[in-house]
Design a protein around this motif. Structure first.
Motif, PDB file in Angstrom:
ATOM      1  N   LEU A 165     -12.017 109.330  93.484  1.00 44.81           N
ATOM      2  CA  LEU A 165     -12.997 108.707  94.377  1.00 44.81           C
ATOM      3  C   LEU A 165     -12.309 107.798  95.384  1.00 44.81           C
ATOM      4  O   LEU A 165     -12.635 107.800  96.573  1.00 44.81           O
ATOM      5  N   SER A 166     -11.323 107.033  94.915  1.00 38.95           N
ATOM      6  CA  SER A 166     -10.598 106.137  95.825  1.00 38.95           C
ATOM      7  C   SER A 166      -9.791 106.937  96.843  1.00 38.95           C
ATOM      8  O   SER A 166      -9.660 106.540  97.999  1.00 38.95           O
ATOM      9  N   GLY A 167      -9.254 108.091  96.408  1.00 41.91           N
ATOM     10  CA  GLY A 167      -8.500 108.940  97.331  1.00 41.91           C
ATOM     11  C   GLY A 167      -9.379 109.516  98.422  1.00 41.91           C
ATOM     12  O   GLY A 167      -8.987 109.578  99.589  1.00 41.91           O
ATOM     13  N   VAL A 168     -10.576 109.949  98.048  1.00 42.11           N
ATOM     14  CA  VAL A 168     -11.536 110.468  99.026  1.00 42.11           C
ATOM     15  C   VAL A 168     -11.891 109.386 100.038  1.00 42.11           C
ATOM     16  O   VAL A 168     -11.901 109.626 101.258  1.00 42.11           O
ATOM     17  N   ALA A 169     -12.158 108.179  99.537  1.00 41.94           N
ATOM     18  CA  ALA A 169     -12.530 107.068 100.416  1.00 41.94           C
ATOM     19  C   ALA A 169     -11.389 106.728 101.373  1.00 41.94           C
ATOM     20  O   ALA A 169     -11.604 106.507 102.573  1.00 41.94           O
ATOM     21  N   LEU A 170     -10.174 106.698 100.844  1.00 39.00           N
ATOM     22  CA  LEU A 170      -9.017 106.352 101.668  1.00 39.00           C
ATOM     23  C   LEU A 170      -8.763 107.412 102.726  1.00 39.00           C
ATOM     24  O   LEU A 170      -8.465 107.104 103.895  1.00 39.00           O
ATOM     25  N   MET A 171      -8.889 108.687 102.344  1.00 37.72           N
ATOM     26  CA  MET A 171      -8.712 109.765 103.306  1.00 37.72           C
ATOM     27  C   MET A 171      -9.724 109.650 104.442  1.00 37.72           C
ATOM     28  O   MET A 171      -9.364 109.791 105.626  1.00 37.72           O
ATOM     29  N   LEU A 172     -10.972 109.374 104.091  1.00 34.93           N
ATOM     30  CA  LEU A 172     -12.015 109.276 105.107  1.00 34.93           C
ATOM     31  C   LEU A 172     -11.778 108.083 106.031  1.00 34.93           C
ATOM     32  O   LEU A 172     -11.870 108.206 107.259  1.00 34.93           O
ATOM     33  N   VAL A 173     -11.470 106.927 105.457  1.00 30.97           N
ATOM     34  CA  VAL A 173     -11.289 105.717 106.261  1.00 30.97           C
ATOM     35  C   VAL A 173     -10.095 105.855 107.195  1.00 30.97           C
ATOM     36  O   VAL A 173     -10.190 105.598 108.409  1.00 30.97           O
ATOM     37  N   VAL A 174      -8.950 106.278 106.647  1.00 31.35           N
ATOM     38  CA  VAL A 174      -7.733 106.401 107.462  1.00 31.35           C
ATOM     39  C   VAL A 174      -7.913 107.488 108.528  1.00 31.35           C
ATOM     40  O   VAL A 174      -7.599 107.278 109.709  1.00 31.35           O
ATOM     41  N   GLY A 175      -8.439 108.647 108.125  1.00 29.35           N
ATOM     42  CA  GLY A 175      -8.612 109.747 109.076  1.00 29.35           C
ATOM     43  C   GLY A 175      -9.602 109.434 110.175  1.00 29.35           C
ATOM     44  O   GLY A 175      -9.351 109.723 111.350  1.00 29.35           O
ATOM     45  N   MET A 176     -10.738 108.831 109.802  1.00 33.24           N
ATOM     46  CA  MET A 176     -11.745 108.506 110.814  1.00 33.24           C
ATOM     47  C   MET A 176     -11.262 107.422 111.767  1.00 33.24           C
ATOM     48  O   MET A 176     -11.549 107.461 112.970  1.00 33.24           O
ATOM     49  N   LEU A 177     -10.497 106.464 111.261  1.00 33.18           N
ATOM     50  CA  LEU A 177      -9.945 105.419 112.140  1.00 33.18           C
ATOM     51  C   LEU A 177      -8.978 106.017 113.148  1.00 33.18           C
ATOM     52  O   LEU A 177      -9.021 105.690 114.346  1.00 33.18           O
ATOM     53  N   ILE A 178      -8.130 106.911 112.680  1.00 33.89           N
ATOM     54  CA  ILE A 178      -7.187 107.569 113.592  1.00 33.89           C
ATOM     55  C   ILE A 178      -7.942 108.419 114.612  1.00 33.89           C
ATOM     56  O   ILE A 178      -7.633 108.397 115.816  1.00 33.89           O
ATOM     57  N   GLY A 179      -8.950 109.165 114.145  1.00 33.65           N
ATOM     58  CA  GLY A 179      -9.762 109.963 115.067  1.00 33.65           C
ATOM     59  C   GLY A 179     -10.476 109.108 116.088  1.00 33.65           C
ATOM     60  O   GLY A 179     -10.594 109.485 117.257  1.00 33.65           O
ATOM     61  N   PHE A 180     -10.936 107.937 115.662  1.00 32.19           N
ATOM     62  CA  PHE A 180     -11.642 107.023 116.563  1.00 32.19           C
ATOM     63  C   PHE A 180     -10.702 106.468 117.637  1.00 32.19           C
ATOM     64  O   PHE A 180     -11.106 106.296 118.798  1.00 32.19           O
ATOM     65  N   LEU A 181      -9.454 106.202 117.265  1.00 31.52           N
ATOM     66  CA  LEU A 181      -8.506 105.590 118.205  1.00 31.52           C
ATOM     67  C   LEU A 181      -7.841 106.602 119.142  1.00 31.52           C
ATOM     68  O   LEU A 181      -7.315 106.232 120.189  1.00 31.52           O
ATOM     69  N   THR A 182      -7.880 107.867 118.775  1.00 25.55           N
ATOM     70  CA  THR A 182      -7.144 108.884 119.532  1.00 25.55           C
ATOM     71  C   THR A 182      -7.642 109.111 120.962  1.00 25.55           C
ATOM     72  O   THR A 182      -6.817 109.216 121.885  1.00 25.55           O
TER      73      THR A 182
END
Length: 441
Positions: A165-182
Protein backbone atom coordinates in the motif's frame (compact mmCIF):
# COMPACT_ATOMS: atom_id res chain seq x y z
CA UNK A 1 -9.13 29.16 -46.10
CA UNK A 2 -11.62 26.28 -46.18
CA UNK A 3 -9.20 24.17 -48.24
CA UNK A 4 -6.42 24.78 -45.71
CA UNK A 5 -8.73 23.76 -42.86
CA UNK A 6 -9.78 20.59 -44.67
CA UNK A 7 -6.14 19.75 -45.43
CA UNK A 8 -5.25 20.24 -41.77
CA UNK A 9 -8.09 17.98 -40.61
CA UNK A 10 -7.09 15.38 -43.17
CA UNK A 11 -3.49 15.47 -41.90
CA UNK A 12 -4.66 15.04 -38.29
CA UNK A 13 -6.80 12.04 -39.21
CA UNK A 14 -3.99 10.44 -41.21
CA UNK A 15 -1.64 10.76 -38.22
CA UNK A 16 -4.25 9.27 -35.88
CA UNK A 17 -4.81 6.31 -38.21
CA UNK A 18 -1.03 5.87 -38.54
CA UNK A 19 -0.61 5.68 -34.75
CA UNK A 20 -3.56 3.32 -34.28
CA UNK A 21 -2.24 1.08 -37.08
CA UNK A 22 1.20 1.08 -35.46
CA UNK A 23 -0.35 -0.03 -32.16
CA UNK A 24 -2.12 -2.83 -34.02
CA UNK A 25 1.22 -3.83 -35.57
CA UNK A 26 2.75 -4.27 -32.12
CA UNK A 27 -0.21 -6.46 -31.06
CA UNK A 28 0.20 -8.54 -34.22
CA UNK A 29 3.89 -8.84 -33.35
CA UNK A 30 2.89 -10.29 -29.96
CA UNK A 31 0.55 -12.84 -31.53
CA UNK A 32 3.13 -13.80 -34.17
CA UNK A 33 6.06 -14.09 -31.72
CA UNK A 34 7.59 -17.57 -31.36
CA UNK A 35 6.77 -17.67 -27.61
CA UNK A 36 3.17 -16.44 -27.93
CA UNK A 37 2.08 -18.92 -25.27
CA UNK A 38 3.99 -16.85 -22.70
CA UNK A 39 2.34 -13.58 -23.68
CA UNK A 40 0.31 -12.90 -20.54
CA UNK A 41 2.81 -14.35 -18.05
CA UNK A 42 5.57 -12.39 -19.75
CA UNK A 43 3.56 -9.18 -19.51
CA UNK A 44 2.89 -9.81 -15.81
CA UNK A 45 6.61 -10.30 -15.17
CA UNK A 46 7.39 -7.03 -16.96
CA UNK A 47 4.83 -5.11 -14.90
CA UNK A 48 6.19 -6.52 -11.62
CA UNK A 49 9.92 -5.94 -12.30
CA UNK A 50 12.14 -2.91 -11.63
CA UNK A 51 12.85 -0.97 -14.83
CA UNK A 52 16.05 0.92 -13.97
CA UNK A 53 18.44 1.25 -16.93
CA UNK A 54 18.87 -0.97 -18.83
CA UNK A 55 16.42 -3.89 -18.70
CA UNK A 56 15.83 -6.13 -21.71
CA UNK A 57 12.10 -6.93 -21.56
CA UNK A 58 12.66 -9.99 -23.78
CA UNK A 59 14.58 -11.44 -20.81
CA UNK A 60 12.48 -9.96 -17.98
CA UNK A 61 9.24 -11.25 -19.54
CA UNK A 62 9.05 -12.76 -23.01
CA UNK A 63 9.16 -11.62 -26.62
CA UNK A 64 5.38 -11.86 -26.97
CA UNK A 65 4.82 -10.23 -23.56
CA UNK A 66 7.08 -7.35 -24.59
CA UNK A 67 5.20 -6.73 -27.84
CA UNK A 68 1.90 -6.91 -25.96
CA UNK A 69 3.16 -4.32 -23.48
CA UNK A 70 4.22 -2.02 -26.31
CA UNK A 71 0.92 -2.50 -28.08
CA UNK A 72 -1.14 -1.68 -24.98
CA UNK A 73 0.91 1.43 -24.23
CA UNK A 74 0.59 2.42 -27.89
CA UNK A 75 -3.18 2.00 -27.88
CA UNK A 76 -3.51 4.30 -24.85
CA UNK A 77 -1.27 6.94 -26.44
CA UNK A 78 -3.03 6.70 -29.80
CA UNK A 79 -6.42 6.93 -28.08
CA UNK A 80 -5.33 10.14 -26.32
CA UNK A 81 -4.55 11.71 -29.71
CA UNK A 82 -8.14 10.97 -30.73
CA UNK A 83 -9.58 13.11 -27.93
CA UNK A 84 -11.54 16.11 -29.25
CA UNK A 85 -9.26 19.13 -29.40
CA UNK A 86 -6.01 17.15 -29.20
CA UNK A 87 -3.02 18.86 -30.82
CA UNK A 88 -1.87 16.37 -33.46
CA UNK A 89 1.21 17.07 -35.59
CA UNK A 90 4.74 15.86 -36.26
CA UNK A 91 5.58 16.19 -32.58
CA UNK A 92 2.73 13.79 -31.81
CA UNK A 93 4.36 11.12 -33.95
CA UNK A 94 7.62 11.79 -32.09
CA UNK A 95 5.96 11.54 -28.67
CA UNK A 96 4.11 8.34 -29.59
CA UNK A 97 7.11 6.45 -30.97
CA UNK A 98 9.43 7.67 -28.23
CA UNK A 99 6.96 6.33 -25.65
CA UNK A 100 6.34 3.04 -27.44
CA UNK A 101 10.05 2.66 -28.19
CA UNK A 102 10.79 2.90 -24.48
CA UNK A 103 8.02 0.37 -23.83
CA UNK A 104 10.47 -2.27 -25.05
CA UNK A 105 12.58 -1.40 -21.99
CA UNK A 106 11.57 0.98 -19.20
CA UNK A 107 7.93 1.95 -19.72
CA UNK A 108 5.11 -0.48 -19.09
CA UNK A 109 1.34 -0.49 -18.93
CA UNK A 110 1.47 -0.02 -15.14
CA UNK A 111 4.17 2.56 -14.44
CA UNK A 112 3.02 5.20 -16.99
CA UNK A 113 -0.28 6.16 -15.37
CA UNK A 114 0.95 8.41 -12.51
CA UNK A 115 2.68 10.68 -15.03
CA UNK A 116 -0.43 11.00 -17.19
CA UNK A 117 -2.43 11.83 -14.06
CA UNK A 118 0.12 14.49 -13.10
CA UNK A 119 -0.37 16.23 -16.44
CA UNK A 120 -4.15 15.98 -16.00
CA UNK A 121 -3.84 17.71 -12.60
CA UNK A 122 -1.68 20.41 -14.23
CA UNK A 123 -4.39 21.11 -16.80
CA UNK A 124 -7.05 21.27 -14.07
CA UNK A 125 -5.01 23.79 -12.10
CA UNK A 126 -4.36 25.83 -15.25
CA UNK A 127 -8.03 25.43 -16.29
CA UNK A 128 -6.99 24.27 -19.73
CA UNK A 129 -8.21 21.23 -21.70
CA UNK A 130 -6.10 18.08 -21.29
CA UNK A 131 -6.14 17.23 -25.04
CA UNK A 132 -3.99 20.30 -25.60
CA UNK A 133 -1.26 18.57 -23.57
CA UNK A 134 -1.44 15.06 -25.02
CA UNK A 135 2.07 15.30 -26.50
CA UNK A 136 3.51 16.53 -23.20
CA UNK A 137 1.72 13.73 -21.33
CA UNK A 138 3.57 11.18 -23.45
CA UNK A 139 6.90 12.98 -23.03
CA UNK A 140 6.31 13.09 -19.25
CA UNK A 141 6.90 9.31 -19.01
CA UNK A 142 10.70 9.73 -18.97
CA UNK A 143 10.90 8.68 -15.32
CA UNK A 144 8.68 5.58 -15.49
CA UNK A 145 11.52 3.42 -14.08
CA UNK A 146 11.43 5.57 -10.93
CA UNK A 147 7.70 4.85 -10.55
CA UNK A 148 8.38 1.11 -10.71
CA UNK A 149 11.15 1.56 -8.17
CA UNK A 150 8.81 3.30 -5.73
CA UNK A 151 6.21 0.57 -6.17
CA UNK A 152 8.38 -2.54 -6.02
CA UNK A 153 11.69 -1.96 -4.28
CA UNK A 154 12.10 1.36 -2.46
CA UNK A 155 13.81 1.94 -0.06
CA UNK A 156 15.72 -1.30 -0.74
CA UNK A 157 18.55 -1.16 -3.22
CA UNK A 158 18.45 -4.83 -4.23
CA UNK A 159 15.56 -6.86 -2.84
CA UNK A 160 12.15 -6.52 -4.50
CA UNK A 161 9.48 -6.43 -1.78
CA UNK A 162 6.55 -6.48 -4.19
CA UNK A 163 3.43 -4.33 -4.21
CA UNK A 164 2.49 -2.72 -0.89
CA UNK A 165 0.00 0.00 0.00
CA UNK A 166 2.83 2.40 0.85
CA UNK A 167 4.54 1.54 -2.45
CA UNK A 168 1.39 2.31 -4.43
CA UNK A 169 0.99 5.62 -2.61
CA UNK A 170 4.63 6.57 -3.16
CA UNK A 171 4.49 5.68 -6.85
CA UNK A 172 1.38 7.81 -7.32
CA UNK A 173 2.69 10.81 -5.38
CA UNK A 174 6.16 10.85 -6.98
CA UNK A 175 4.86 10.13 -10.50
CA UNK A 176 2.03 12.66 -10.37
CA UNK A 177 4.34 15.36 -8.99
CA UNK A 178 6.80 14.78 -11.81
CA UNK A 179 3.97 14.78 -14.35
CA UNK A 180 2.63 18.01 -12.88
CA UNK A 181 6.02 19.75 -13.09
CA UNK A 182 6.93 18.55 -16.58
CA UNK A 183 4.76 20.79 -18.84
CA UNK A 184 6.19 24.11 -17.63
CA UNK A 185 9.77 22.81 -17.76
CA UNK A 186 9.27 21.28 -21.21
CA UNK A 187 7.97 24.62 -22.51
CA UNK A 188 11.11 26.32 -21.19
CA UNK A 189 13.56 23.73 -22.54
CA UNK A 190 13.88 25.10 -26.12
CA UNK A 191 15.17 28.37 -24.66
CA UNK A 192 18.18 26.45 -23.37
CA UNK A 193 19.25 24.75 -26.60
CA UNK A 194 17.49 27.01 -29.16
CA UNK A 195 15.76 24.08 -30.82
CA UNK A 196 18.96 22.21 -31.68
CA UNK A 197 18.12 19.21 -29.50
CA UNK A 198 15.03 17.42 -30.77
CA UNK A 199 14.71 15.56 -27.46
CA UNK A 200 13.65 18.76 -25.73
CA UNK A 201 11.66 16.98 -23.00
CA UNK A 202 14.95 15.51 -21.73
CA UNK A 203 15.50 18.63 -19.62
CA UNK A 204 12.68 17.90 -17.13
CA UNK A 205 13.16 14.17 -17.68
CA UNK A 206 16.66 14.23 -16.23
CA UNK A 207 16.67 17.23 -13.88
CA UNK A 208 13.55 16.03 -12.06
CA UNK A 209 15.15 12.59 -11.83
CA UNK A 210 18.31 14.08 -10.38
CA UNK A 211 16.29 15.96 -7.75
CA UNK A 212 14.13 12.92 -6.92
CA UNK A 213 17.19 10.72 -6.39
CA UNK A 214 18.78 13.38 -4.20
CA UNK A 215 15.68 13.63 -2.00
CA UNK A 216 14.53 10.01 -1.91
CA UNK A 217 17.94 8.37 -1.60
CA UNK A 218 20.93 10.59 -0.82
CA UNK A 219 19.23 12.93 1.70
CA UNK A 220 17.32 10.15 3.46
CA UNK A 221 20.36 7.90 3.71
CA UNK A 222 19.27 5.16 1.32
CA UNK A 223 21.56 3.51 -1.21
CA UNK A 224 20.79 4.13 -4.86
CA UNK A 225 20.38 0.75 -6.61
CA UNK A 226 23.43 -0.11 -8.69
CA UNK A 227 23.03 0.60 -12.39
CA UNK A 228 23.37 -2.86 -13.93
CA UNK A 229 22.13 -3.78 -17.38
CA UNK A 230 20.06 -6.93 -17.89
CA UNK A 231 20.59 -7.98 -21.49
CA UNK A 232 19.69 -11.23 -23.17
CA UNK A 233 20.50 -13.03 -26.39
CA UNK A 234 20.21 -11.42 -29.79
CA UNK A 235 17.03 -12.23 -31.74
CA UNK A 236 17.84 -10.89 -35.21
CA UNK A 237 15.12 -12.95 -36.87
CA UNK A 238 12.36 -11.39 -34.77
CA UNK A 239 13.72 -7.85 -34.58
CA UNK A 240 14.91 -7.40 -38.15
CA UNK A 241 11.82 -9.05 -39.64
CA UNK A 242 9.45 -6.86 -37.63
CA UNK A 243 11.36 -3.66 -38.41
CA UNK A 244 11.77 -4.33 -42.13
CA UNK A 245 8.08 -5.16 -42.58
CA UNK A 246 6.96 -2.21 -40.44
CA UNK A 247 9.16 0.40 -42.11
CA UNK A 248 8.60 -0.95 -45.62
CA UNK A 249 4.85 -0.62 -45.06
CA UNK A 250 5.44 2.97 -43.91
CA UNK A 251 7.30 3.73 -47.15
CA UNK A 252 4.49 2.22 -49.23
CA UNK A 253 1.77 4.01 -47.24
CA UNK A 254 3.62 7.32 -47.47
CA UNK A 255 4.12 6.90 -51.22
CA UNK A 256 0.40 6.14 -51.64
CA UNK A 257 -0.70 9.08 -49.46
CA UNK A 258 1.59 11.36 -51.47
CA UNK A 259 -0.37 10.61 -54.64
CA UNK A 260 1.59 7.43 -55.43
CA UNK A 261 4.68 9.55 -55.82
CA UNK A 262 7.92 10.49 -54.07
CA UNK A 263 7.62 14.04 -55.40
CA UNK A 264 8.97 16.54 -52.89
CA UNK A 265 11.11 14.08 -50.97
CA UNK A 266 14.38 15.60 -52.21
CA UNK A 267 13.24 18.92 -50.78
CA UNK A 268 12.59 17.22 -47.44
CA UNK A 269 16.11 15.72 -47.50
CA UNK A 270 17.53 19.23 -47.89
CA UNK A 271 15.60 20.52 -44.87
CA UNK A 272 17.80 21.49 -41.91
CA UNK A 273 15.36 19.89 -39.47
CA UNK A 274 15.58 22.91 -37.17
CA UNK A 275 12.19 23.54 -35.54
CA UNK A 276 10.60 21.51 -38.34
CA UNK A 277 7.27 19.73 -38.63
CA UNK A 278 7.46 17.64 -41.78
CA UNK A 279 3.75 16.77 -41.66
CA UNK A 280 2.83 20.44 -41.97
CA UNK A 281 5.64 21.42 -44.31
CA UNK A 282 5.61 18.51 -46.77
CA UNK A 283 2.39 16.67 -45.94
CA UNK A 284 1.78 13.51 -43.90
CA UNK A 285 2.50 11.25 -46.87
CA UNK A 286 6.10 12.38 -47.33
CA UNK A 287 6.59 12.54 -43.55
CA UNK A 288 5.52 8.88 -43.16
CA UNK A 289 7.62 7.88 -46.18
CA UNK A 290 10.63 9.55 -44.60
CA UNK A 291 9.83 7.81 -41.33
CA UNK A 292 9.99 4.46 -43.12
CA UNK A 293 13.15 5.14 -45.13
CA UNK A 294 14.88 6.58 -42.07
CA UNK A 295 13.90 3.48 -40.08
CA UNK A 296 15.30 1.13 -42.74
CA UNK A 297 18.55 3.13 -42.73
CA UNK A 298 18.85 2.73 -38.94
CA UNK A 299 18.24 -1.03 -39.10
CA UNK A 300 20.88 -1.36 -41.84
CA UNK A 301 23.35 0.57 -39.69
CA UNK A 302 22.80 -1.71 -36.69
CA UNK A 303 23.25 -4.75 -38.95
CA UNK A 304 26.53 -3.36 -40.34
CA UNK A 305 27.99 -2.64 -36.88
CA UNK A 306 26.81 -6.10 -35.71
CA UNK A 307 24.67 -4.83 -32.87
CA UNK A 308 22.84 -7.22 -30.57
CA UNK A 309 19.18 -7.39 -31.60
CA UNK A 310 17.54 -7.58 -28.19
CA UNK A 311 14.48 -5.62 -27.03
CA UNK A 312 16.68 -2.66 -26.11
CA UNK A 313 18.00 -2.38 -29.66
CA UNK A 314 14.48 -2.80 -31.05
CA UNK A 315 13.27 -0.04 -28.73
CA UNK A 316 16.01 2.39 -29.68
CA UNK A 317 15.28 1.90 -33.39
CA UNK A 318 11.81 3.34 -32.75
CA UNK A 319 13.12 5.97 -30.32
CA UNK A 320 15.60 7.09 -32.96
CA UNK A 321 13.15 7.16 -35.85
CA UNK A 322 10.52 8.99 -33.78
CA UNK A 323 11.57 12.38 -35.14
CA UNK A 324 11.33 11.16 -38.74
CA UNK A 325 8.28 13.42 -39.05
CA UNK A 326 9.71 16.32 -37.06
CA UNK A 327 13.35 17.07 -37.84
CA UNK A 328 15.42 13.98 -38.72
CA UNK A 329 16.01 12.35 -42.09
CA UNK A 330 18.80 10.39 -43.81
CA UNK A 331 20.35 13.63 -45.08
CA UNK A 332 21.08 15.07 -41.63
CA UNK A 333 21.56 11.88 -39.58
CA UNK A 334 24.48 10.38 -41.49
CA UNK A 335 27.05 12.87 -40.10
CA UNK A 336 26.00 11.93 -36.55
CA UNK A 337 26.46 8.24 -37.41
CA UNK A 338 29.85 8.91 -38.98
CA UNK A 339 30.88 10.88 -35.89
CA UNK A 340 29.99 7.97 -33.63
CA UNK A 341 31.85 5.42 -35.76
CA UNK A 342 34.93 7.61 -36.26
CA UNK A 343 35.28 8.70 -32.64
CA UNK A 344 34.60 5.25 -31.21
CA UNK A 345 37.18 3.74 -33.58
CA UNK A 346 39.75 6.36 -32.62
CA UNK A 347 39.02 6.01 -28.89
CA UNK A 348 39.18 2.20 -28.82
CA UNK A 349 42.12 1.88 -31.24
CA UNK A 350 44.43 4.67 -30.13
CA UNK A 351 43.27 5.80 -26.68
CA UNK A 352 42.48 2.52 -24.94
CA UNK A 353 38.74 3.23 -24.90
CA UNK A 354 36.33 0.54 -23.69
CA UNK A 355 33.21 1.39 -25.71
CA UNK A 356 33.30 0.07 -29.30
CA UNK A 357 30.65 1.14 -31.80
CA UNK A 358 28.54 -1.99 -31.25
CA UNK A 359 28.58 -1.86 -27.43
CA UNK A 360 25.00 -1.71 -26.15
CA UNK A 361 25.59 1.61 -24.37
CA UNK A 362 26.90 3.14 -27.60
CA UNK A 363 24.07 1.72 -29.70
CA UNK A 364 21.69 3.43 -27.29
CA UNK A 365 23.81 6.59 -27.28
CA UNK A 366 23.71 6.94 -31.06
CA UNK A 367 19.93 6.68 -30.94
CA UNK A 368 19.65 9.86 -28.90
CA UNK A 369 22.54 11.65 -30.58
CA UNK A 370 20.08 11.79 -33.46
CA UNK A 371 18.48 14.65 -31.54
CA UNK A 372 21.40 16.77 -32.78
CA UNK A 373 20.47 16.40 -36.46
CA UNK A 374 19.44 20.10 -36.72
CA UNK A 375 23.07 21.01 -36.03
CA UNK A 376 24.20 18.90 -38.99
CA UNK A 377 21.38 20.29 -41.11
CA UNK A 378 21.98 23.94 -40.24
CA UNK A 379 25.77 24.13 -39.90
CA UNK A 380 26.96 21.35 -42.19
CA UNK A 381 28.12 17.74 -42.13
CA UNK A 382 31.36 18.49 -40.30
CA UNK A 383 29.41 20.04 -37.40
CA UNK A 384 27.24 16.90 -37.27
CA UNK A 385 30.31 14.66 -37.11
CA UNK A 386 31.72 16.78 -34.28
CA UNK A 387 28.41 16.74 -32.41
CA UNK A 388 28.15 12.95 -32.77
CA UNK A 389 31.69 12.48 -31.50
CA UNK A 390 31.12 14.71 -28.50
CA UNK A 391 27.95 12.78 -27.68
CA UNK A 392 29.88 9.50 -27.83
CA UNK A 393 32.34 10.70 -25.19
CA UNK A 394 29.70 12.04 -22.79
CA UNK A 395 26.70 9.71 -22.96
CA UNK A 396 27.99 6.96 -20.63
CA UNK A 397 28.71 9.48 -17.85
CA UNK A 398 25.18 10.88 -17.51
CA UNK A 399 23.29 7.92 -15.88
CA UNK A 400 25.08 8.45 -12.55
CA UNK A 401 23.41 11.81 -11.97
CA UNK A 402 19.86 10.41 -12.10
CA UNK A 403 20.51 6.92 -10.74
CA UNK A 404 19.63 5.27 -14.04
CA UNK A 405 15.96 6.16 -13.58
CA UNK A 406 15.56 8.59 -16.50
CA UNK A 407 14.95 7.10 -19.92
CA UNK A 408 15.91 10.41 -21.53
CA UNK A 409 19.57 9.98 -20.63
CA UNK A 410 20.84 10.23 -24.20
CA UNK A 411 18.46 13.07 -25.05
CA UNK A 412 19.81 15.05 -22.11
CA UNK A 413 23.34 14.34 -23.37
CA UNK A 414 22.27 15.89 -26.69
CA UNK A 415 20.97 18.91 -24.79
CA UNK A 416 24.32 19.35 -23.03
CA UNK A 417 26.21 19.02 -26.33
CA UNK A 418 23.90 21.57 -28.01
CA UNK A 419 24.35 23.96 -25.09
CA UNK A 420 28.15 23.71 -25.45
CA UNK A 421 28.42 23.60 -29.23
CA UNK A 422 25.69 25.91 -30.58
CA UNK A 423 27.09 29.13 -29.02
CA UNK A 424 30.45 28.35 -30.63
CA UNK A 425 28.84 27.68 -33.99
CA UNK A 426 26.80 30.88 -33.78
CA UNK A 427 29.96 32.83 -33.01
CA UNK A 428 32.27 31.43 -35.66
CA UNK A 429 30.07 29.87 -38.37
CA UNK A 430 27.11 30.65 -40.61
CA UNK A 431 23.84 28.75 -40.82
CA UNK A 432 22.63 27.22 -44.07
CA UNK A 433 20.25 30.15 -44.57
CA UNK A 434 23.05 32.67 -44.02
CA UNK A 435 25.35 30.85 -46.45
CA UNK A 436 22.64 30.79 -49.14
CA UNK A 437 21.92 34.49 -48.59
CA UNK A 438 25.62 35.30 -48.96
CA UNK A 439 25.80 33.45 -52.30
CA UNK A 440 22.92 35.51 -53.68
CA UNK A 441 24.70 38.81 -53.06
Amino acid sequence: MANQKNASLNSVNIIRIFLLASSAAYIIGAVAAPDRGEMLTGLAQILMSPAQLTKDYFVIGSISGTFLNVGLVGLVCAAMTCLPGAVVNGATIAAYFLTTGFSFWGINFLNMWPFFLGVVIYTLVKKEPFPKYVNIAMFATALCPLASEMLLRYPNSEEVHGVTLSGVALMLVVGMLIGFLTPAMAAHSPNVHKGYDLYSAALPGVLLGLFAVAVLYKTLGHDVPAITATLGDSHPGVVITFCVIFFALCVIAGWWLNGKSAKGYLDLLKDTGHKADFTAKYGPGLAIMNFGLYGLMIVLYYILVQGSFNSVTLGIVFCMVCFGAAGSHPGNIWPIMVGYVAFSFAATTFLGGVFPTNAQAILVGLCFASGLTPIAGDYGWWAGILAGGMHYFLVTSIPAIHGGFSLYNGGFTSLVIATILVPQLETFCKTKEQRLAAKKK
